[in-house]
Design an enzyme around this catalytic site. Sequence first.
Site: not given
Length: 270
Positions: A65, A91, A157, A161, A192
Amino acid sequence: MAGQVAGKVALVTGGASGIGRAIAELLSEEGGRVVVTDVDELRGPEVVAAIAKAGGEAVFLHQDVTSEPRWTEVTGEIERRFGRLDVLVANAGIGIGAASVVDMSLADWRRQTAINLDGVFLSVKYGLPLMRKTGAGSIILMSSLAGLRGSPTLAGYSATKGGVRLFAKSVAMECASVGDGIRVNSVHPGIIDTPIWGKIPAGGMANGQNAPIDCEALAQLATPLRRAGQAREIAQGVLYLASDASSYVTGSELVIDGGMLAGTAPPRPS
């Protein structure tokens, strides 16, 4: 309710495993034609094969990507095969922890930013023109709970985000201002249970160990619901944003975190 995205063409980056795979599979189950992209040339085709075995329609395209030329090729292939793009799920992402921001290398900072932020920018830059040809669509950018609050071990991170969160809002306002019928929202998962936890050494969480993080144990301590979420639960939220059920939702944040952002629940009675 079946067929929530029937007839829609969806692109899911980072779709070879974890949340991306769950999204691709659920969108297919609900009638979507899914384009799965990933750098993983082994598991990507496996996802597409599983979707086909279940009666769905999907194709795998290898994609880094961060490569702008590859984005031109991927969107061109989607237009050639399907003639349209209705749902874009950006994603693909990585997580690099560090015990302290001063211990994080510039190389790691740039690599994480390239995938988590540059890759999302490129997905919109090249996906949006194709979506505009149909006059409607939904762009869903995968952020994180770390994009809404700080962490002492995930500064880099969180920076990426948090950037995704405000990028989504800005693109949503752009699309609304030109009236192109495209909605843009961000999704913010909490803890998750996905393979990403096995790729973040516990040493990055400042406990002096290098073993992978036990996300279930972490979730039992950190989430009011006392468990880690499942990839399918994030996919359900993405399905909502991809479908016409969310036709009045744009520029919003969908938080799926077991209650972590809301506060701290008292211990349950034993």
